[in-house]
Design an enzyme around this catalytic site. Sequence first.
Site, PDB file in Angstrom:
ATOM      1  CG  ASP A 112      -1.897  -0.893   1.200  1.00 17.84           C
ATOM      2  OD1 ASP A 112      -2.388  -1.186   0.169  1.00 17.84           O
ATOM      3  OD2 ASP A 112      -2.376  -1.666   2.139  1.00 17.84           O
ATOM      4  CD  GLU A 160     -22.418  11.707  -0.174  1.00 22.24           C
ATOM      5  OE1 GLU A 160     -23.217  12.426   0.463  1.00 22.24           O
ATOM      6  OE2 GLU A 160     -21.850  11.008   0.443  1.00 22.24           O
ATOM      7  NE  ARG A 164     -14.157  12.894  -5.749  1.00 22.09           N
ATOM      8  CZ  ARG A 164     -13.723  13.289  -7.066  1.00 22.09           C
ATOM      9  NH1 ARG A 164     -14.720  13.542  -7.721  1.00 22.09           N
ATOM     10  NH2 ARG A 164     -12.559  13.039  -7.304  1.00 22.09           N
TER      11      ARG A 164
END
Lengths: 569, 691
Positions: free
Chosen positions: B318, B389, B391
């Site tokens: 990651d 939604e 952002r």
Amino acid sequence: MTFIGWLQIAALFLAVLAAVKPLGLHMVRVFTGERTFLSPLLRPVEAGFYRLAGVDERKEQGWLAYTLSMLAVSIAGFVLLYAILRLQAFLPLNPQGFGNVAPDLAFNTAVSFVTNTNWQNYAGEATMSHFSQMAGLTVQNFLSAATGIALAVALTRAFARSKAATLGNFWVDFTRANLYVLLPLAIVVALAFVALGLPQTLDASATATTLEGGRQVLSLGPVASQEAIKQLGTNGGGFFNANAAHPFENPTALSSLLNIFAMLVISAALTYSFGQMTGERRQGWAFLATIAILLIAGVGAVYWAESAGNPILDELGLDAAAGNMEGKEIRFGMAGSALYAAVTTGVSDGGVNAMHGSLTPLGGLVPMFLIQLGEILPGGTGSGLYGLVVFALLAVFVAGLMVGRTPEFLGKKIDGREMKYAMLAVLILPVAILGFSAVSAMLPAAVASIGTPGPHGLSEILYAFTSATGNNGSAFGGLSGNTLWYNTTLGLAMLLGRFAYVVPVMAIAGSIAAKVKSPASTGTFPTHTPLFVGLLIGIILILGGLQFFPALALGPIVEHFAMLAGTTF
Amino acid sequence: MSSMPSHTHAVSDAPEGVRRPGLLDPAIIVSSIGSAFVKLDPRQLVRNPVIFVTEVVAALVTLFFLRDLASGSGAGFSGQIAAWLWFTVLFATFAEAVAEGRGKAQADSLKRARSELSARRLGADGRTIETIPATVLRIGDLVLVEAGELIPGDGEVVEGVASVNESAITGESAPVIRESGGDRSAVTGGTMVLSDQLRIRITVAPGSSFVDRMIALIEGAKRQKTPNEIALTILLTGLTLIFLIAIVTLWGLAGYSGTVLSVTVLAALLVTLIPTTIGGLLSAIGIAGMDRLVRFNVIATSGRAVEAAGDVDTLLLDKTGTITFGNRMATDFQSVPGIDPHRLAEAALLASLGDETPEGRSIAALANGEYGVPTPATAPDVVIPFAAETRLSGVDIDGRRLRKGAVDAVLRFVGIDPAVAPPEFRQAVDRIARTGGTPLGVCEGDRLLGVIHLKDVVKPGIKERFARMRAMGIRTVMVTGDNPVTAAAIASEAGVDDYLAQATPEDKLAYIRREQEGGRLIAMCGDGTNDAPALAQADVGVAMQTGTQAAREAANMVDLDSSPTKLIEIVEIGKQLLMTRGSLTTFSIANDVAKYFAIIPALFVATYPALGTLNVMGLASPQSAILSAVIFNALIIVALIPLALKGVAYRPVGAAALLRRNLLVYGLGGIALPFIGIKLVDLAVSALHLV
């Protein structure tokens, strides 16, 4: 050792090297089903065979089906040859009127030719009719060699494929090996042999008047044709008892070189085919280098030992420069005999142009040891390649561990399954060679067959079982092998050496084919480098040496030191 | 996935806080001598064919020794051979005992802690509480744990937040936070709650808990042979059979020339030839490999995983927390033409007033510092938190509507088509993204002001670690949710070989599957529940101790330090394990050459004096030669115990160089050393008049 001698040796190896790529490529085309220059002529014949036998050439087989098909061919070949030999007297082409072959000898001979060994407990010119030689022995010379090639091709495909369930179709590979590889080569070589003076006739014999005015009966027959496949198929079974030392089987130094070339060329070229088909061409060359180094070392060792000769004779005032010429033909000379002795044992051919039993102790040790290394230098047609792959797996296993990765060879991980089958195969050699030899050495009836007592006699026994198990077929001489004991045990040794070896190898092929072929990384150990060649040579020598050193110490090695100390046996 | 603290350890130093015995602690050696004798039980030894054969042969020679003793002829020689054959077996069992002994002390303290646990179980009504021993807890039971109490079993927090001291397992004394929901809900039995209280659902049955697995691992009790170990055992068994055939037939071949070989000398030859060195040390190497892993605070659920680690081709990492620090920081403001940079800085500062994330704080710090914009005293009227939604986040203050957020979201907010946005703005955004930064648009009302450059800071030293991986033949692949441009920039800065941008957990799983299809072995680490499928799919999945129970269950290793770069050490340990086996196998086989030269002339010199030439070592007498070879063969096992426990050094220099080195040391060295060793033993044997 002379410069001319080395020149002959070098010329032979260069000639083989030159043939490796074209022949190797030809075999790749043949076994990948591509068209070759022979296809216009042979394709209809090939297709005809499949129709006749009801073989669907597109249907591939798994390892077990492939192996069972191979066994079926071998069993059928055995039954056919055994029947021919046992019924020889009633069959045609028997101008000398030879009787039926005895059951134990027929068993031994049938096994011998079906396993590509060609150990001969008989004298061909005094036992076998032309029919037996041509329809019996020569046919098996083709079939056993083609079987070996097919098996090697199947194993090659295992490394070429990824997650595959099948290895090809045995019937197709077998037919193609015969039609496209062995037959054309055999015709060319047979014609060359005729040109070099080998007889090719169905007459029984010619009667000649000697210089002293006496009459001599000279045995004749279809010699050239049998010689060609005898060498190309690494069979080695001679038409005459004296094998390639006989002037009709091998008249000149040139025919001798052609003999050696023919026995080497297919096995050597198969390494190239292996590389090409697996997509790892460098691997093929690495195998060839491994073979070449060991084989040339073997040739050099025999040449050196024979040239050095016997110090005891030197002390008696014999010319030391002549070396040891006992058992050798003047027309082949020291180099030609040394070359033949090492190559015939390196390739599992077994034809001889000099008497191995008459070699110096070390000179005799080398051919025996070359067989004991597993008949992989380059070994029998096909069988040499699959033998070498088994050693490569062992080498890769040890090497892989030493670099900290699960061992892999050509992208295939090697795990317990492969190791189990590889060890099963490798075990056959000591079991059959040492097991039968030890029993024979303790059995008075078996010991009675030896020609020379002392360590040399032990070498005779050891060599016989080495030769039989290695499917080589050459003899040390001296041992009277045509007894119930040796006919039976040598037959069993040949069966073990061929089939008990190849079944585990095919199981490896099945397991390898099913595995994913993974790409190489820098953490993967490359198997085409000089380092790997060195490691492979080391593994072959150490494994062979460790198994057979004690036995060899009691035979040729002690004979050598005794000779240096002034004792002969 | 969440960011996690990371520690890195150099390969040589063990983590602090865990006291581990030294390589050959005297206390361990003493206790191992006892267990070495216990391990002579043939039923146990049969698992190790080479040493089992040695034991059988030793027993056989002992019988012949007793016969010689009774008949009064030559018992001294067969007695000594028998004794040394037994020593050979004992040294092998001793090696295993020492390897096991090193983990025993730690296992014992874990066991003690486990046996004393008790649990307060909540009844079905959720109110009644009964106190029971932890051993009777079942999966699904709810327990209550308060500050100062030990958590009775592995489970998941269903209610509450608490700090937990997990030093009993990790050796790390700093407490960690455990809370219900999310990626920090897993708790481990035997760890202590320091504050507050937790309601925990037990997820693992007693006996298979984390501590139980750890104990089993450390003790090596439940050690299964790994695939590679099995393959090697087959090779060694095959070699043993070959030598058995060679030796048994030698009796017959020798008989031909009138030499009658005694069982004692044949037994001596057999045992010196079969690979007793590697056979004797094989299980010790395996245990020591696991032990090394434990030293690095990694718990593997199987030896198979450790071996697989050595084979890893591709490493999935990651980005956040592993390659970069995880929190992006504002490094620059780029205003659109006609806007004063200070106005942008002020707007950015105001828009971040309600933003308590490290990013938001870094924006404020940049505006305060470099641009000299003070933070206003008045609180914003409305704080608009970041929402997936929109952002966007921001504030409404004094009638001004200040927003910051994803560039396209900001453009939409101000009503500008991205295609007609000011070119300077677009260039700035591209430049930031290309260099691995994150552009954050800033606007006021419908006015676009500029862009904030947020930068993901790559950890120092990470590039060197990846270079090391590359030298080991391992590809590193960075996994990130960033867009491809950003991902490429960070990938090149960090020096990874490949990256997976805009990756969802499904992408990760698909990537792993694809790589595996191609025959590659994949390692990855993760801590979140959504990592679990990928962790399970990967050949080597390392879960963080701080991770969720799901992740820890799916993985085949757990890193107690929760350090994502630990994978590098794990890979090296895996490689070291295989290398040690391979090197000692080579050494063991190479040793045989010298043994032949010692024993073969000794066996036959009476019959064939000429074979005395093979006695190249000039050993004193046939009997001393045989005895010396047997003694050397036994002592070499003891001499190599430290190497077996420590492992052969791994260097990331490429496979060919590694092989060349090991072949030289263990192959050629293995051929040469016994010539010297046997000669020295022979000198001692002669000097002491042992034969």
